[in-house]
Design a protein around this motif. Structure first.
Motif, mmCIF file in Angstrom:
data_model
loop_
_atom_site.group_PDB
_atom_site.id
_atom_site.type_symbol
_atom_site.label_atom_id
_atom_site.label_comp_id
_atom_site.label_asym_id
_atom_site.label_seq_id
_atom_site.Cartn_x
_atom_site.Cartn_y
_atom_site.Cartn_z
ATOM 1 N N GLY A 64 -3.820 4.531 -12.381
ATOM 2 C CA GLY A 64 -3.319 5.750 -11.754
ATOM 3 C C GLY A 64 -3.428 6.993 -12.618
ATOM 4 N N ASN A 65 -3.937 6.898 -13.840
ATOM 5 C CA ASN A 65 -4.100 8.080 -14.688
ATOM 6 C C ASN A 65 -5.249 8.936 -14.157
ATOM 7 O OD1 ASN A 65 -2.093 7.329 -16.523
ATOM 8 N ND2 ASN A 65 -3.501 5.986 -17.610
ATOM 9 N N PRO A 66 -5.073 10.254 -14.150
ATOM 10 C CA PRO A 66 -6.122 11.111 -13.590
ATOM 11 C C PRO A 66 -7.330 11.218 -14.524
ATOM 12 C CG PRO A 66 -4.382 12.449 -14.509
ATOM 13 C CD PRO A 66 -3.927 11.020 -14.607
ATOM 14 N N GLN A 67 -8.477 11.471 -13.929
ATOM 15 C CA GLN A 67 -9.677 11.722 -14.723
ATOM 16 C C GLN A 67 -9.711 13.189 -15.104
ATOM 17 O OE1 GLN A 67 -13.384 9.872 -14.023
ATOM 18 N NE2 GLN A 67 -12.578 8.720 -12.288
ATOM 19 N N VAL A 68 -10.140 13.465 -16.323
ATOM 20 C CA VAL A 68 -10.229 14.838 -16.822
ATOM 21 C C VAL A 68 -11.632 15.070 -17.376
ATOM 22 C CG1 VAL A 68 -7.774 15.089 -17.324
ATOM 23 C CG2 VAL A 68 -9.278 14.146 -19.058
ATOM 24 N N TRP A 69 -12.048 16.323 -17.433
ATOM 25 C CA TRP A 69 -13.345 16.699 -17.970
ATOM 26 C C TRP A 69 -13.226 16.952 -19.462
ATOM 27 C CZ3 TRP A 69 -18.242 16.491 -16.760
ATOM 28 C CH2 TRP A 69 -19.153 17.265 -17.472
ATOM 29 N N ASP A 70 -14.107 16.346 -20.247
ATOM 30 C CA ASP A 70 -14.142 16.550 -21.697
ATOM 31 C C ASP A 70 -15.204 17.594 -22.006
ATOM 32 O OD1 ASP A 70 -14.084 16.386 -24.435
ATOM 33 O OD2 ASP A 70 -15.172 14.492 -24.526
ATOM 34 N N GLU A 71 -14.777 18.758 -22.514
ATOM 35 C CA GLU A 71 -15.713 19.845 -22.798
ATOM 36 C C GLU A 71 -16.594 19.568 -24.007
ATOM 37 O OE1 GLU A 71 -13.168 23.252 -23.107
ATOM 38 O OE2 GLU A 71 -13.086 23.512 -20.942
ATOM 39 N N GLY A 72 -16.135 18.756 -24.950
ATOM 40 C CA GLY A 72 -16.932 18.459 -26.140
ATOM 41 C C GLY A 72 -18.092 17.522 -25.853
ATOM 42 N N TRP A 73 -17.832 16.458 -25.117
ATOM 43 C CA TRP A 73 -18.860 15.451 -24.821
ATOM 44 C C TRP A 73 -19.519 15.688 -23.470
ATOM 45 C CZ3 TRP A 73 -20.602 11.691 -28.080
ATOM 46 C CH2 TRP A 73 -19.882 11.522 -29.244
ATOM 47 N N GLN A 74 -18.971 16.581 -22.676
ATOM 48 C CA GLN A 74 -19.530 16.950 -21.384
ATOM 49 C C GLN A 74 -19.577 15.770 -20.413
ATOM 50 O OE1 GLN A 74 -20.405 20.247 -20.744
ATOM 51 N NE2 GLN A 74 -19.583 20.674 -22.757
ATOM 52 N N HIS A 75 -18.439 15.102 -20.220
ATOM 53 C CA HIS A 75 -18.367 14.026 -19.227
ATOM 54 C C HIS A 75 -16.921 13.803 -18.813
ATOM 55 C CE1 HIS A 75 -16.859 11.258 -22.302
ATOM 56 N NE2 HIS A 75 -17.850 11.642 -23.066
ATOM 57 N N TRP A 76 -16.755 13.023 -17.757
ATOM 58 C CA TRP A 76 -15.431 12.692 -17.241
ATOM 59 C C TRP A 76 -14.862 11.514 -18.010
ATOM 60 C CZ3 TRP A 76 -13.152 15.876 -13.934
ATOM 61 C CH2 TRP A 76 -13.952 16.728 -13.170
ATOM 62 N N GLY A 77 -13.521 11.459 -18.066
ATOM 63 C CA GLY A 77 -12.865 10.353 -18.731
ATOM 64 C C GLY A 77 -11.411 10.245 -18.332
ATOM 65 N N VAL A 78 -10.768 9.185 -18.796
ATOM 66 C CA VAL A 78 -9.374 8.898 -18.469
ATOM 67 C C VAL A 78 -8.603 8.705 -19.770
ATOM 68 C CG1 VAL A 78 -7.840 7.222 -17.370
ATOM 69 C CG2 VAL A 78 -10.012 7.773 -16.315
ATOM 70 N N TRP A 79 -7.399 9.278 -19.824
ATOM 71 C CA TRP A 79 -6.496 9.012 -20.938
ATOM 72 C C TRP A 79 -5.708 7.754 -20.596
ATOM 73 C CZ3 TRP A 79 -6.466 11.056 -25.617
ATOM 74 C CH2 TRP A 79 -7.053 12.299 -25.809
ATOM 75 N N LEU A 80 -5.773 6.740 -21.442
ATOM 76 C CA LEU A 80 -5.066 5.488 -21.209
ATOM 77 C C LEU A 80 -4.416 5.054 -22.516
ATOM 78 C CD1 LEU A 80 -4.486 3.312 -19.071
ATOM 79 C CD2 LEU A 80 -6.553 2.145 -19.838
ATOM 80 N N ASN A 81 -3.095 5.041 -22.536
ATOM 81 C CA ASN A 81 -2.326 4.664 -23.744
ATOM 82 C C ASN A 81 -2.710 5.500 -24.956
ATOM 83 O OD1 ASN A 81 -0.984 2.646 -22.315
ATOM 84 N ND2 ASN A 81 -2.580 1.145 -22.773
ATOM 85 N N GLY A 82 -2.923 6.793 -24.758
ATOM 86 C CA GLY A 82 -3.238 7.691 -25.865
ATOM 87 C C GLY A 82 -4.684 7.638 -26.312
ATOM 88 N N VAL A 83 -5.538 6.927 -25.594
ATOM 89 C CA VAL A 83 -6.959 6.815 -25.954
ATOM 90 C C VAL A 83 -7.788 7.395 -24.811
ATOM 91 C CG1 VAL A 83 -8.824 5.199 -26.474
ATOM 92 C CG2 VAL A 83 -6.520 4.740 -27.310
ATOM 93 N N PHE A 84 -8.763 8.222 -25.137
ATOM 94 C CA PHE A 84 -9.649 8.785 -24.129
ATOM 95 C C PHE A 84 -10.816 7.839 -23.904
ATOM 96 C CE2 PHE A 84 -13.097 11.498 -22.624
ATOM 97 C CZ PHE A 84 -12.470 12.137 -21.577
ATOM 98 N N ILE A 85 -10.974 7.394 -22.648
ATOM 99 C CA ILE A 85 -12.037 6.449 -22.294
ATOM 100 C C ILE A 85 -12.991 7.169 -21.351
ATOM 101 C CG2 ILE A 85 -12.577 4.227 -21.271
ATOM 102 C CD1 ILE A 85 -9.636 3.456 -21.908
ATOM 103 N N PRO A 86 -14.266 7.364 -21.763
ATOM 104 C CA PRO A 86 -15.198 8.059 -20.877
ATOM 105 C C PRO A 86 -15.560 7.206 -19.677
ATOM 106 C CG PRO A 86 -16.291 7.327 -22.886
ATOM 107 C CD PRO A 86 -14.844 7.022 -23.050
ATOM 108 N N THR A 87 -15.648 7.863 -18.513
ATOM 109 C CA THR A 87 -16.049 7.177 -17.294
ATOM 110 C C THR A 87 -17.327 7.756 -16.715
ATOM 111 O OG1 THR A 87 -14.652 8.630 -15.986
ATOM 112 C CG2 THR A 87 -13.708 6.532 -16.650
ATOM 113 N N TYR A 88 -17.797 8.849 -17.264
ATOM 114 C CA TYR A 88 -19.014 9.517 -16.818
ATOM 115 C C TYR A 88 -18.930 9.740 -15.358
ATOM 116 C CZ TYR A 88 -20.554 8.223 -21.404
ATOM 117 O OH TYR A 88 -20.631 8.076 -22.746
#
Length: 88
Positions: A64-88
């Protein structure tokens, strides 16, 4: 016997000369492989630009965590337990 000694001496001198030439060439060589630049330290979330791909469907494991855009890596990802996981 003298011919054998002469050929052996010439081979030794030739080997030493080739080694000295190789050593001097190595010492004056240009710098070798350079590591690539370091990527950004962490995700920098922000607004997705107009050219960005559409936001992907949230993965089941995102809990249920929202996807956010990462401006540094230029892709979508999810914050899960304090870790950013890219989902592209």
């Amino acid at each position: 016997m003298k011919l054998t000694g002469l050929l052996a001496s010439a081979a030794v001198v030739g080997g030493l000369t080739a080694g000295a030439i190789g050593l001097s060439a190595t010492a004056s060589a240009q710098p070798g492989w350079q590591p690539p630049p370091v990527p950004p330290a962490g995700p920098n979330t922000g607004q997705a630009p107009a050219w960005a791909p559409p936001q992907p469907v949230p993965p089941l494991w995102a809990q249920g965590n929202p996807q956010v855009w990462d401006e540094g890596w230029q892709h979508w990802g999810v914050w899960l337990n304090g870790v950013f996981i890219p989902t592209y």
